[in-house]
Design an enzyme around this catalytic site. Structure first.
Site, PDB file in Angstrom:
ATOM      1  N   HIS A  88       0.809  -1.176  -0.123  1.00 54.15           N
ATOM      2  CA  HIS A  88      -0.008   0.085   0.027  1.00 54.15           C
ATOM      3  C   HIS A  88       0.932   1.215   0.049  1.00 54.15           C
ATOM      4  O   HIS A  88       1.872   1.159   0.404  1.00 54.15           O
ATOM      5  CB  HIS A  88      -0.799   0.121   1.343  1.00 54.15           C
ATOM      6  CG  HIS A  88      -1.901  -1.031   1.398  1.00 54.15           C
ATOM      7  ND1 HIS A  88      -3.105  -0.928   0.616  1.00 54.15           N
ATOM      8  CD2 HIS A  88      -2.152  -2.264   1.949  1.00 54.15           C
ATOM      9  CE1 HIS A  88      -3.815  -1.854   0.913  1.00 54.15           C
ATOM     10  NE2 HIS A  88      -3.237  -2.722   1.433  1.00 54.15           N
ATOM     11  N   ALA A 136      12.222 -21.386   8.722  1.00 57.03           N
ATOM     12  CA  ALA A 136      11.046 -21.267   8.868  1.00 57.03           C
ATOM     13  C   ALA A 136      10.400 -20.004   9.528  1.00 57.03           C
ATOM     14  O   ALA A 136      11.240 -19.494  10.672  1.00 57.03           O
ATOM     15  CB  ALA A 136      10.310 -22.491   9.605  1.00 57.03           C
ATOM     16  N   ARG A 161      26.995 -20.588   3.828  1.00 57.22           N
ATOM     17  CA  ARG A 161      27.116 -22.155   3.764  1.00 57.22           C
ATOM     18  C   ARG A 161      28.433 -22.500   3.021  1.00 57.22           C
ATOM     19  O   ARG A 161      28.926 -23.772   3.277  1.00 57.22           O
ATOM     20  CB  ARG A 161      26.176 -22.546   2.595  1.00 57.22           C
ATOM     21  CG  ARG A 161      24.632 -22.528   3.296  1.00 57.22           C
ATOM     22  CD  ARG A 161      23.568 -23.035   2.419  1.00 57.22           C
ATOM     23  NE  ARG A 161      23.557 -24.461   1.913  1.00 57.22           N
ATOM     24  CZ  ARG A 161      23.517 -24.834   0.795  1.00 57.22           C
ATOM     25  NH1 ARG A 161      23.057 -23.902   0.025  1.00 57.22           N
ATOM     26  NH2 ARG A 161      23.751 -26.005   0.777  1.00 57.22           N
TER      27      ARG A 161
END
Length: 166
Positions: A88, A136, A161
């Site tokens: 918005h 998550a 990683r």
């Protein structure tokens, strides 16, 4: 014809059980901007026609993918992921935000080999780098570099990683 495939997906196929996965995948391939080989679209997923999905990528159950999302090859996406590309307008204080309309679309890019965990929320304009893992329930408001692990709300990079040190 694309509108027919989109209609069939939205009002029929997206609600079907897992045994109809091939039908969902087929219909999505027919109406989105581009789809690679061997994609998997989870049940109850909402996906915009202006979406690109690479080869061997999967979108989990109940995901919402807005206009202008590019998903690379070999991307894994857990259930209930939300990817937004628009927000918005909020600039004016003299009128309610609900009457200001929407800002322009800021595309989201998820690069090859990324893994997006369950219930992740990705906000407009974000790029998830190649090989990155998003934990998550993270809320990703800024781009994530390649091969990073990002978690939390707001998501922050906690590890690379490719670092060999443990």
């Amino acid at each position: 014809m694309k509108k027919l495939y989109q209609f069939l997906f939205i009002y029929f196929a997206r609600k079907t059980p897992e045994c109809f996965r091939n039908l969902r995948n087929y219909l999505v391939k027919k109406f989105i901007k581009s789809a690679g080989k061997n994609i998997n679209i989870g049940r109850l997923t909402t996906i915009h026609k202006n979406t690109e999905i690479g080869n061997n990528s999967g979108i989990g159950k109940g995901c919402v993918i807005n206009n202008g999302v590019t998903i690379g090859d070999n991307v894994m996406m857990g259930p209930d992921v939300l990817i937004y590309t628009q927000n918005h307008e909020t600039g004016r204080t003299d009128i309610p935000m609900s009457q200001q309309g929407f800002a322009g679309i800021k595309p989201v890019v998820i690069e090859d080999g990324a893994w997006i965990g369950a219930r992740v929320c990705i906000l407009p304009g974000v790029t998830i780098g190649e090989g990155s893992v998003i934990g998550a329930c993270a809320v990703v408001s800024k781009s994530v570099p390649p091969y990073s692990v990002a978690v939390g709300n707001p998501a922050r990079v906690v590890k690379n990683r490719k670092d060999t040190e443990v």
